[in-house]
Design an enzyme around this catalytic site. Structure first.
Site, PDB file in Angstrom:
ATOM      1  CE  LYS A  97     -10.168  15.874 -15.917  1.00 43.21           C
ATOM      2  NZ  LYS A  97     -10.402  16.849 -14.875  1.00 43.21           N
ATOM      3  NE  ARG A 125      -2.419   1.004   3.560  1.00 42.09           N
ATOM      4  CZ  ARG A 125      -2.546   0.166   4.596  1.00 42.09           C
ATOM      5  NH1 ARG A 125      -3.330  -0.886   4.503  1.00 42.09           N
ATOM      6  NH2 ARG A 125      -1.893   0.372   5.720  1.00 42.09           N
ATOM      7  CG  ASP A 138      -7.325  21.615  -9.301  1.00 37.51           C
ATOM      8  OD1 ASP A 138      -6.540  21.302 -10.232  1.00 37.51           O
ATOM      9  OD2 ASP A 138      -8.429  21.061  -9.121  1.00 37.51           O
ATOM     10  CE1 TYR A 154     -14.117  18.593 -12.141  1.00 43.35           C
ATOM     11  CE2 TYR A 154     -13.668  17.710  -9.958  1.00 43.35           C
ATOM     12  CZ  TYR A 154     -14.036  17.523 -11.273  1.00 43.35           C
ATOM     13  OH  TYR A 154     -14.308  16.257 -11.713  1.00 43.35           O
TER      14      TYR A 154
HETATM   15  C1  LIG Z   1     -11.116  16.656 -13.577  1.00 36.17           C
HETATM   16  C2  LIG Z   1     -10.687  17.594 -12.541  1.00 36.17           C
HETATM   17  C3  LIG Z   1     -10.563  17.192 -11.215  1.00 36.17           C
HETATM   18  C4  LIG Z   1     -10.929  15.800 -10.766  1.00 36.17           C
HETATM   19  O1  LIG Z   1     -10.176  14.811 -11.364  1.00 36.17           O
HETATM   20  P1  LIG Z   1     -10.716  13.290 -11.433  1.00 36.17           P
HETATM   21  O2  LIG Z   1      -9.536  12.497 -11.773  1.00 36.17           O
HETATM   22  O3  LIG Z   1     -11.783  13.277 -12.474  1.00 36.17           O
HETATM   23  O4  LIG Z   1     -11.265  12.963 -10.075  1.00 36.17           O
HETATM   24  C5  LIG Z   1     -10.098  18.109 -10.298  1.00 36.17           C
HETATM   25  N1  LIG Z   1      -9.801  19.373 -10.650  1.00 36.17           N
HETATM   26  C6  LIG Z   1      -9.907  19.801 -11.925  1.00 36.17           C
HETATM   27  C7  LIG Z   1      -9.542  21.198 -12.260  1.00 36.17           C
HETATM   28  C8  LIG Z   1     -10.372  18.935 -12.903  1.00 36.17           C
HETATM   29  O5  LIG Z   1     -10.502  19.367 -14.157  1.00 36.17           O
END
Ligand SMILES: *Cc1c(COP(=O)(O)O)cnc(C)c1O
Length: 391
Positions: A206, A56, A181, A109
């Protein structure tokens, strides 16, 4: 290798490959393991308190990815999580306790907002939303119990740029930490720690993974915050598989090359969109005259394929006619993969500190790695359908 002297493309190619290369392979292999075996009691005892006791806590595969990410963004430590949202929520919970106050950008988000309003509220943590363009004016919102200021720049739906150095300076003067973020910026285009971040979180799902086949998140911290956040992360029991870490690292090797192409193709599509009478405004910090363009030029080294388009008022039926017939653009959430995507969006319901004033519909485009001429041809037919239906 002196990491500080290397450019992003070189780090992307070489970082995370320094350790024991089994059989001389270029890539760190996939380690699949829950259990690690020890040849003796003394060997077992010698790893107590380290990351080398149990599956883990990671493997050479996950550590390769963590190391490469740290090298790229200039972080002191990294932790992988099963999704971008879990990176956000873990970073917040690691730094907030009952009675604390959180300042959250109004452009965040939406699932992050839901976590603050429901889960953090349940734990007695208060959230105040602020105008993303507030800059140093954030000082007026700081409270004695403000522990975290959270930024997302630009907003991934509405594209407001935030002045990270100005906000960070105020936060630090009040002994609050700054969490960003940085999914849009990516570790290539925004060196968050240089501009004041204490923690940077990413939806690696992404651009880092880049191929729409893995969900993953990353939390990166300064060296000072790493032990505290890692301890919390470990106690939550969060971990990712070697297979997913391998795919993320493999995708990341081409991150800079892909971003270059996403950016240039997006520029070509934006140039075409500007000529369309139905387009009211393009939302992207890369365009001169747009909000945040000067900040983007000052702080970022590039952009990507994600931007918004505000259309002049159109009926729901006209929007459906426009979007339903697209042949190359897929309709779906997420972005950052090799493929082009489009979604209609309505930010007005997810604002509290500011109001969404646009009168027409918003669409968000992700420009993938297709030839932009084909994308423009697809959009040209779509705008034709919109025009026809709006008559
Ligand atoms: C997509 C996204 C998230 C969340 O990511 P996941 O992998 O889908 O949980 C968080 N912040 C931003 C800016 C995003 O575009």
């Amino acid at each position: 290798m002196d990491k500080l002297k290397l450019h992003a493309e070189t780090l992307l190619t070489h970082s995370g490959r320094e350790h024991d290369q089994i059989g001389g392979t270029v890539n760190t292999p996939v380690y699949r393991a829950s259990t690690l075996l020890f040849p003796s009691v003394s060997a077992l005892q010698s790893v107590q308190g380290t990351l080398n006791t149990y599956g883990r806590h990671g493997s050479p595969t996950t550590r390769s990815l963590e190391r490469a990410l740290c090298d790229l963004e200039g972080a002191g430590g990294a932790m992988l999580t099963p999704s971008g949202l879990s990176a956000v929520t873990t970073a917040l919970l690691a730094n907030l306790s009952p009675g604390d106050h959180l300042l959250m950008t109004d452009s965040v988000y939406d699932p992050t907002r839901a976590f603050c309003n429901e889960t953090l509220a349940r734990f007695g943590i208060e959230t105040t939303y602020y105008d993303p363009t507030i800059g140093a004016g954030i000082a007026e919102l700081m409270q004695p119990n403000t522990k975290v200021v959270f930024l997302e720049t630009p907003g991934s739906l509405t594209f407001e740029m935030q002045d990270v150095p100005a906000i960070s300076e105020v936060a630090h003067a009040h002994h609050a930490i700054v969490i960003i973020d940085n999914t849009w910026g990516t570790p290539v285009n925004f060196a968050s720690f240089k501009y004041g971040a204490d923690i940077s979180v990413h939806a690696a799902t992404k651009y880092i993974v880049g191929h729409s086949d893995v969900l993953m998140g990353v939390i990166m911290t300064t060296e000072a915050l790493y032990p505290k956040v890692r301890t919390f992360y470990k106690q939550l029991g969060v971990s990712v598989s070697g297979d997913d870490a391998y795919l993320a690292l493999r995708g990341m090797r081409t991150l800079a090359a892909r971003l270059d192409r996403h950016q240039s193709s997006a520029a070509a599509v934006m140039d075409w969109l500007k000529t369309q009478p139905e387009v009211d405004q393009i939302l992207s910090p890369v365009l001169p005259g747009n909000q945040g363009h000067e900040i983007w030029k000052r702080d970022f080294t590039g952009s990507n394929g994600l931007f918004g388009v505000l259309l002049k008022p159109a009926s729901d039926a006209a929007m459906s006619a426009m979007l339903d017939g697209l042949q190359i653009f897929g309709m779906g959430y997420s972005w950052g993969g090799f493929e082009s995507l489009i979604i209609p969006a309505n930010p007005s319901a997810i604002r509290t500190a500011t109001s969404w004033k646009a009168t027409g519909p918003l669409i968000r485009l992700h420009i993938g790695l297709e030839n932009p001429k084909d994308l423009i041809a697809d959009l040209n037919l779509a705008f034709g359908r919109l025009r026809e239906a709006n008559r």
